[in-house]
Design an enzyme around this catalytic site. Structure first.
Site, PDB file in Angstrom:
ATOM      1  N   ASN A   1      21.187   0.720  17.167  1.00  0.00           N
ATOM      2  CA  ASN A   1      21.125   1.517  18.392  1.00  0.00           C
ATOM      3  C   ASN A   1      20.586   2.909  18.039  1.00  0.00           C
ATOM      4  O   ASN A   1      20.136   3.138  16.912  1.00  0.00           O
ATOM      5  CB  ASN A   1      22.527   1.580  19.031  1.00  0.00           C
ATOM      6  CG  ASN A   1      22.460   1.769  20.547  1.00  0.00           C
ATOM      7  OD1 ASN A   1      21.640   2.545  21.040  1.00  0.00           O
ATOM      8  ND2 ASN A   1      23.308   1.085  21.271  1.00  0.00           N
TER       9      ASN A   1
ATOM     10  N   ASN B   1      27.223  -4.529  22.947  1.00  0.00           N
ATOM     11  CA  ASN B   1      26.841  -3.141  22.700  1.00  0.00           C
ATOM     12  C   ASN B   1      28.071  -2.413  22.161  1.00  0.00           C
ATOM     13  O   ASN B   1      28.898  -1.922  22.921  1.00  0.00           O
ATOM     14  CB  ASN B   1      26.321  -2.495  23.990  1.00  0.00           C
ATOM     15  CG  ASN B   1      25.812  -1.090  23.744  1.00  0.00           C
ATOM     16  OD1 ASN B   1      25.983  -0.547  22.655  1.00  0.00           O
ATOM     17  ND2 ASN B   1      25.191  -0.494  24.745  1.00  0.00           N
TER      18      ASN B   1
ATOM     19  N   CYS C   1      26.927   2.338  22.005  1.00  0.00           N
ATOM     20  CA  CYS C   1      26.312   3.317  22.915  1.00  0.00           C
ATOM     21  C   CYS C   1      26.815   4.709  22.536  1.00  0.00           C
ATOM     22  O   CYS C   1      28.023   4.944  22.515  1.00  0.00           O
ATOM     23  CB  CYS C   1      26.665   3.016  24.368  1.00  0.00           C
ATOM     24  SG  CYS C   1      26.079   4.321  25.469  1.00  0.00           S
TER      25      CYS C   1
HETATM   26  C1  SIN Z   1      22.930   2.636  24.617  1.00  0.00           C
HETATM   27  O1  SIN Z   1      22.426   3.473  23.866  1.00  0.00           O
HETATM   28  O2  SIN Z   1      23.574   1.702  24.166  1.00  0.00           O
HETATM   29  C2  SIN Z   1      22.804   2.761  26.095  1.00  0.00           C
HETATM   30  C3  SIN Z   1      22.266   4.046  26.547  1.00  0.00           C
HETATM   31  C4  SIN Z   1      23.031   4.590  27.716  1.00  0.00           C
HETATM   32  O3  SIN Z   1      23.128   3.923  28.762  1.00  0.00           O
HETATM   33  O4  SIN Z   1      23.554   5.691  27.592  1.00  0.00           O
END
Ligand code: SIN
Length: 318
Positions: A206, A142, A145
């Site tokens: 995302n 990821n 985020c």
């Molecule tokens: C994300 O958008 O990668 C995760 C979302 C979050 O936990 O804020």
């Protein structure tokens, strides 16, 4: 004469996709953050029908996440600012991974680190756990985020993207996916950097940064002021990014953004995605992903296609 069982098997073969080293029985996965740690959905969804599942992002240390409100509905969409609330890697290894090993579909673990080193440390520990007992079909980074410092900024900077993927590639031997942000002028620099550093698959995209305002109280609705927009509202924008990445890069792409109908799935596949992740739709229809799998063979028939592989990136480009 073919029996029902033959039909199921024939359809299975038509639907299977190979994203580099990652083999999926079909191209329908559920997206991180929208399917819990899968245990929560196991009683409702026939997991054996899905191409794969991606549990909520984990971080090295537990995180309490952002102040509430953390979710708000918007026209055709949802803004979230969860802030990577999770119980951390140790808890994941002890509590969630043993369950995930029993899940009858591919499990792609999604991780976020504050630094390239932290990403690599987590990847190394997951690789060790996987070498011992398996259960992880792929690792999704990821890099995008929008709700934490040290989140979206990785993938807005191609050198940071490259640094993270490069460090993880050295310690994670399995399929490696890089989940990128749409909050950039062009998706290509980060996409190219991720691929150059060894990502096998790009997860695009995302959420889009946005905000909601309570004008009567004159305050932002979300406790963190801004959040990530998902749901049908973002589909045309996410689709464009998949199309543009597929035009330039030969790497397998998983399309993410506003997918809730079979038409959405087909649009992404034809535009360049090799598979898709269903996200926000899980909140209003938790079994939608299985329905999409059911509807795929008939949609392929409409194109006269024998397999999903045949239609991927088959769009007529002007
Ligand atoms: C994300 O958008 O990668 C995760 C979302 C979050 O936990 O804020």
């Amino acid at each position: 004469m073919s029996t029902d069982a033959d039909k199921v098997n024939a359809d299975d073969a038509r639907l299977a996709v190979r994203l580099g080293p990652l083999v999926l029985r079909n191209p329908i996965l559920t997206a991180s953050g929208t399917f819990g740690y899968v245990r929560e959905m196991a009683g409702i969804v026939d997991l054996s029908r899905l191409g794969g599942v991606v549990p909520k992002t984990i971080t090295l240390q537990p995180r309490i996440g952002n102040p509430p409100p953390r979710i708000v509905e918007t026209p055709s969409g949802m803004l979230n600012s969860i802030g990577l609330d999770n119980d951390g890697l140790d808890h994941f290894l002890k509590v969630h991974l043993p369950f995930l090993r029993t899940v009858p579909t591919q499990v792609i673990v999604n991780i976020a680190g504050k630094t390239a080193e932290e990403f690599a440390l987590m990847a190394e520990r997951l690789a060790e756990a996987n070498a011992l007992a398996g259960g992880i079909a792929g690792l999704e980074l990821n890099l995008s985020c929008p709700n934490v410092a040290g989140g979206v900024d990785f993938a807005v900077d191609s050198s940071l993207t490259e640094a993270v993927v490069n460090r993880v590639r050295k310690v994670w031997p399995g399929p490696l996916l890089a989940k990128l942000t749409p909050n950039v002028h062009s998706i290509l620099p980060a996409a190219q950097a991720a691929v150059a550093a060894g990502a096998d698959v790009l997860s695009l995209v995302n959420t889009f940064l946005g905000m909601a305002v309570d004008w009567r109280r004159r305050v932002p609705v979300l406790g963190n002021v801004t959040g990530g927009l998902s749901g049908p509202a973002i589909k045309p924008m996410a689709l464009r990014l998949v199309y543009q990445a597929a035009e330039k890069l030969a790497v397998p792409i998983i399309g993410i953004g506003g997918i809730s109908t079979i038409d959405d799935v087909m649009e992404y596949l034809v535009a360049g995605a090799w598979a898709v992740q269903v996200g926000t739709a899980n909140f209003f229809n938790p079994t939608v992903s299985v329905k999409l799998v059911d509807q795929l063979p008939e949609a392929l028939d409409q194109l006269g296609a024998n397999s999903v592989a045949e239609i991927i990136n088959s769009i007529r480009r002007p």
